[in-house]
Scaffold this motif. Structure first.
Motif, PDB file in Angstrom:
ATOM      1  N   LEU A  35       0.907  -1.179  -0.024  1.00 20.52           N
ATOM      2  CA  LEU A  35      -0.015   0.065  -0.021  1.00 20.52           C
ATOM      3  C   LEU A  35       0.978   1.277  -0.212  1.00 20.52           C
ATOM      4  CD1 LEU A  35      -2.763   1.708   0.379  1.00 20.52           C
ATOM      5  CD2 LEU A  35      -2.697   1.012   2.765  1.00 20.52           C
ATOM      6  N   LEU A  36       0.617   2.111  -1.102  1.00 22.77           N
ATOM      7  CA  LEU A  36       1.578   3.282  -0.994  1.00 22.77           C
ATOM      8  C   LEU A  36       0.621   4.475  -0.836  1.00 22.77           C
ATOM      9  CD1 LEU A  36       3.514   2.563  -4.482  1.00 22.77           C
ATOM     10  CD2 LEU A  36       4.208   1.747  -2.245  1.00 22.77           C
ATOM     11  N   VAL A  37       0.987   5.365  -0.063  1.00 21.63           N
ATOM     12  CA  VAL A  37       0.147   6.672   0.341  1.00 21.63           C
ATOM     13  C   VAL A  37       0.919   7.748  -0.089  1.00 21.63           C
ATOM     14  CG1 VAL A  37      -1.515   7.591   2.091  1.00 21.63           C
ATOM     15  CG2 VAL A  37      -1.183   5.179   1.988  1.00 21.63           C
ATOM     16  N   ALA A  38       0.614   8.572  -0.721  1.00 22.41           N
ATOM     17  CA  ALA A  38       1.436   9.816  -1.203  1.00 22.41           C
ATOM     18  C   ALA A  38       0.553  11.103  -1.161  1.00 22.41           C
ATOM     19  CB  ALA A  38       1.815   9.540  -2.752  1.00 22.41           C
ATOM     20  N   GLY A  39       1.258  11.950  -0.793  1.00 22.29           N
ATOM     21  CA  GLY A  39       0.650  13.666  -0.862  1.00 22.29           C
ATOM     22  C   GLY A  39       1.536  14.532  -1.572  1.00 22.29           C
ATOM     23  N   GLY A  40       0.928  15.049  -2.518  1.00 22.27           N
ATOM     24  CA  GLY A  40       1.770  16.040  -3.616  1.00 22.27           C
ATOM     25  C   GLY A  40       2.894  15.367  -4.198  1.00 22.27           C
ATOM     26  N   ILE A  41       4.008  16.203  -3.903  1.00 22.30           N
ATOM     27  CA  ILE A  41       5.246  15.772  -4.527  1.00 22.30           C
ATOM     28  C   ILE A  41       5.754  14.466  -3.911  1.00 22.30           C
ATOM     29  CG2 ILE A  41       6.867  16.965  -2.753  1.00 22.30           C
ATOM     30  CD1 ILE A  41       7.351  16.824  -6.635  1.00 22.30           C
ATOM     31  N   GLY A  42       5.225  13.912  -2.804  1.00 22.05           N
ATOM     32  CA  GLY A  42       5.468  12.953  -2.205  1.00 22.05           C
ATOM     33  C   GLY A  42       5.164  11.466  -2.942  1.00 22.05           C
ATOM     34  N   LEU A  43       4.491  11.681  -4.110  1.00 19.69           N
ATOM     35  CA  LEU A  43       4.360  10.586  -4.834  1.00 19.69           C
ATOM     36  C   LEU A  43       5.711  10.310  -5.696  1.00 19.69           C
ATOM     37  CD1 LEU A  43       2.712   8.509  -6.326  1.00 19.69           C
ATOM     38  CD2 LEU A  43       1.715  10.402  -8.014  1.00 19.69           C
ATOM     39  N   ASP A  74      -2.466  19.575 -10.060  1.00 18.38           N
ATOM     40  CA  ASP A  74      -1.340  19.247  -9.227  1.00 18.38           C
ATOM     41  C   ASP A  74      -0.933  17.920  -9.274  1.00 18.38           C
ATOM     42  OD1 ASP A  74      -0.948  21.904  -8.663  1.00 18.38           O
ATOM     43  OD2 ASP A  74      -2.438  21.812  -7.283  1.00 18.38           O
ATOM     44  N   LEU A  75      -1.762  16.902  -9.910  1.00 11.09           N
ATOM     45  CA  LEU A  75      -1.371  15.435  -9.678  1.00 11.09           C
ATOM     46  C   LEU A  75      -0.250  15.129 -10.649  1.00 11.09           C
ATOM     47  CD1 LEU A  75      -4.952  13.983  -9.616  1.00 11.09           C
ATOM     48  CD2 LEU A  75      -3.342  13.753  -7.683  1.00 11.09           C
ATOM     49  N   LEU A  76       0.975  14.339 -10.032  1.00 10.46           N
ATOM     50  CA  LEU A  76       1.820  14.060 -10.828  1.00 10.46           C
ATOM     51  C   LEU A  76       1.779  12.940 -11.722  1.00 10.46           C
ATOM     52  CD1 LEU A  76       4.654  14.365  -7.989  1.00 10.46           C
ATOM     53  CD2 LEU A  76       4.341  15.955  -9.981  1.00 10.46           C
ATOM     54  N   TYR A  77       2.417  12.597 -12.684  1.00 12.19           N
ATOM     55  CA  TYR A  77       2.502  11.382 -13.741  1.00 12.19           C
ATOM     56  C   TYR A  77       1.009  10.952 -14.092  1.00 12.19           C
ATOM     57  CZ  TYR A  77       6.703  11.258 -10.744  1.00 12.19           C
ATOM     58  OH  TYR A  77       7.635  11.906  -9.888  1.00 12.19           O
ATOM     59  N   GLN A  78       0.072  11.864 -14.423  1.00 13.89           N
ATOM     60  CA  GLN A  78      -1.169  11.477 -14.673  1.00 13.89           C
ATOM     61  C   GLN A  78      -1.223  10.677 -15.952  1.00 13.89           C
ATOM     62  OE1 GLN A  78      -4.459  14.564 -14.468  1.00 13.89           O
ATOM     63  NE2 GLN A  78      -2.889  16.140 -13.549  1.00 13.89           N
ATOM     64  N   LYS A  79      -0.473  10.804 -17.007  1.00 13.54           N
ATOM     65  CA  LYS A  79      -0.566   9.940 -18.081  1.00 13.54           C
ATOM     66  C   LYS A  79      -0.001   8.613 -17.530  1.00 13.54           C
ATOM     67  CE  LYS A  79       1.045   9.564 -22.927  1.00 13.54           C
ATOM     68  NZ  LYS A  79       1.722   8.244 -22.730  1.00 13.54           N
ATOM     69  N   GLU A  80       1.070   8.473 -16.994  1.00 17.21           N
ATOM     70  CA  GLU A  80       1.417   7.034 -16.440  1.00 17.21           C
ATOM     71  C   GLU A  80       0.258   6.224 -15.727  1.00 17.21           C
ATOM     72  OE1 GLU A  80       4.963   5.331 -13.959  1.00 17.21           O
ATOM     73  OE2 GLU A  80       5.184   7.398 -15.076  1.00 17.21           O
ATOM     74  N   LEU A  81      -0.236   7.228 -14.722  1.00 16.65           N
ATOM     75  CA  LEU A  81      -1.137   6.212 -13.725  1.00 16.65           C
ATOM     76  C   LEU A  81      -2.318   6.127 -14.600  1.00 16.65           C
ATOM     77  CD1 LEU A  81      -1.122   8.857 -10.710  1.00 16.65           C
ATOM     78  CD2 LEU A  81       0.313   6.580 -11.196  1.00 16.65           C
ATOM     79  N   ARG A  82      -2.894   6.826 -15.562  1.00 17.74           N
ATOM     80  CA  ARG A  82      -4.018   6.443 -16.454  1.00 17.74           C
ATOM     81  C   ARG A  82      -3.593   5.150 -17.265  1.00 17.74           C
ATOM     82  NH1 ARG A  82      -4.480  11.832 -17.699  1.00 17.74           N
ATOM     83  NH2 ARG A  82      -3.216  11.649 -19.600  1.00 17.74           N
ATOM     84  N   GLU A  83      -2.486   5.043 -17.894  1.00 20.59           N
ATOM     85  CA  GLU A  83      -2.032   3.837 -18.473  1.00 20.59           C
ATOM     86  C   GLU A  83      -2.155   2.535 -17.459  1.00 20.59           C
ATOM     87  OE1 GLU A  83       1.643   4.875 -20.171  1.00 20.59           O
ATOM     88  OE2 GLU A  83       0.618   6.063 -21.800  1.00 20.59           O
ATOM     89  N   LEU A  84      -1.491   2.740 -16.242  1.00 25.45           N
ATOM     90  CA  LEU A  84      -1.613   1.466 -15.242  1.00 25.45           C
ATOM     91  C   LEU A  84      -3.096   1.251 -14.911  1.00 25.45           C
ATOM     92  CD1 LEU A  84       1.246   2.689 -12.813  1.00 25.45           C
ATOM     93  CD2 LEU A  84       1.450   0.874 -14.652  1.00 25.45           C
ATOM     94  N   SER A  85      -3.834   2.065 -14.817  1.00 23.08           N
ATOM     95  CA  SER A  85      -5.303   1.821 -14.575  1.00 23.08           C
ATOM     96  C   SER A  85      -5.933   0.975 -15.590  1.00 23.08           C
ATOM     97  CB  SER A  85      -6.106   3.221 -14.227  1.00 23.08           C
ATOM     98  OG  SER A  85      -5.515   3.709 -12.966  1.00 23.08           O
ATOM     99  N   ASP A  86      -5.539   1.449 -16.792  1.00 21.86           N
ATOM    100  CA  ASP A  86      -6.135   0.679 -18.091  1.00 21.86           C
ATOM    101  C   ASP A  86      -5.662  -0.695 -18.200  1.00 21.86           C
ATOM    102  OD1 ASP A  86      -7.470   3.210 -18.643  1.00 21.86           O
ATOM    103  OD2 ASP A  86      -6.269   3.827 -19.992  1.00 21.86           O
ATOM    104  N   ARG A  87      -4.387  -0.937 -17.709  1.00 23.10           N
ATOM    105  CA  ARG A  87      -3.922  -2.177 -17.836  1.00 23.10           C
ATOM    106  C   ARG A  87      -4.355  -3.225 -16.622  1.00 23.10           C
ATOM    107  NH1 ARG A  87       1.325   0.116 -19.034  1.00 23.10           N
ATOM    108  NH2 ARG A  87       2.167  -0.771 -17.241  1.00 23.10           N
ATOM    109  N   ASN A  88      -5.306  -2.738 -15.800  1.00 25.86           N
ATOM    110  CA  ASN A  88      -5.714  -3.278 -14.515  1.00 25.86           C
ATOM    111  C   ASN A  88      -4.692  -3.906 -13.685  1.00 25.86           C
ATOM    112  OD1 ASN A  88      -8.579  -3.122 -15.151  1.00 25.86           O
ATOM    113  ND2 ASN A  88      -8.410  -4.766 -16.805  1.00 25.86           N
TER     114      ASN A  88
END
Length: 271
Positions: free
Chosen positions: A109-117, A147-161
């Motif tokens: 479980l990873l929990v991040a706030g702001g630049i902490g991601l 302000d969310l980092l890495y939005q494209k990468e996170l979307r791609e990861l979500s799409d790959r389940n």
């Protein structure tokens, strides 16, 4: 031979990606001898010539000798680093500090706030590459969707389940369909197996403190919770003492620390 921790190595900016209005990701290639490979959670001292030096955690570990850092412009040095364009030569010292625990069994479980991601991104990539069957949960928060980092990468990861990703913001905007509120809100209700979960927290200290308390209430053992501490790190080795946090010298004993160590420090006001 180990590098002299006091001598910056020249690294050239070979890539720059704008992440948010005040954050950018730089890819640095060695302009000569390269430093030893970093581990997720460790940091480098990055030097902008003529401006100064600051500690920045690695935000990716490509394994080809390059370094990747996501930098938020909050002061003169970080602004100079943030603004560096391809071709700029920076000074780099490291690797410094402790690393995240990656060898535990069970869920992650990873929990991040702001630049902490940014310091948790190498953990996410490592877990997906090395143990794709492991359940990975990411709960990340920011002030606004922009302000969310890495939005494209996170979307791609979500799409790959792949990982289970929950994004939350303090203030929603038109078109935002995700959660609105602090990370502790989805953290309090998201399905987890408390006894089999290792939790890694990175972000502002109040966020980490309240997130850790939420996890403890849910039954996650304190020894399975780690946090990333930030203090005034100036030398990278702990010798100057500016990074002292109670009994810890964060450059040397951190930034990653087990919650049983950090808990008592978090309880001391203005420490």
């Amino acid at each position: 031979m180990n590098p002299d921790p006091w001598l910056p190595r020249p690294y050239r900016v070979v890539g720059r990606v704008t992440e948010t209005g005040d954050s950018a990701t730089l890819t640095l290639a060695p302009d000569g001898d390269r430093l030893p490979e970093f581990r997720p959670g460790q940091f480098a001292m990055l030097y902008a010539h003529g401006v100064g030096e600051v500690p920045i955690s690695v935000s990716a570990i490509p394994g080809d000798g390059t370094l990747v850092h996501t930098i938020r412009a909050v002061g003169a040095v970080s602004r100079a680093l943030h603004d560096a364009r391809p071709g700029t030569v920076l000074g780099v010292r490291g690797p410094f500090g402790t690393a995240w625990r990656l060898d535990d069994d069970g869920d992650l479980l990873l929990v991040a706030g702001g630049i902490g991601l940014a310091p948790l991104r190498p953990v996410l990539r490592h877990a997906l590459a090395e143990r794709p069957s492991r359940r990975v949960i990411l709960i990340a928060g920011a002030r606004t969707p922009a302000d969310l980092l890495y939005q494209k990468e996170l979307r791609e990861l979500s799409d790959r389940n792949g990982p289970d990703i929950v994004l939350t913001v303090d203030r929603g905007e038109d078109g935002w369909t995700g959660h609105v509120g602090f990370v502790t809100e989805p953290l309090a209700t998201h399905p987890i197996d408390p006894g089999q979960t290792t939790a890694l927290l990175c972000g502002p200290e109040p966020m980490m403190r309240f997130s850790a308390r939420t996890l403890l209430r849910r039954g996650v053992p304190a020894e399975r919770i780690e946090v990333s501490l930030e203090r005034n790190m100036q030398c990278g080795t702990g010798l100057c003492g500016h990074c002292q946090f109670g009994p810890l010298l964060v450059c040397r004993d951190g930034p990653v620390a087990g919650y049983p160590v950090a808990e008592s420090l978090f309880l001391v006001k203005e420490l």
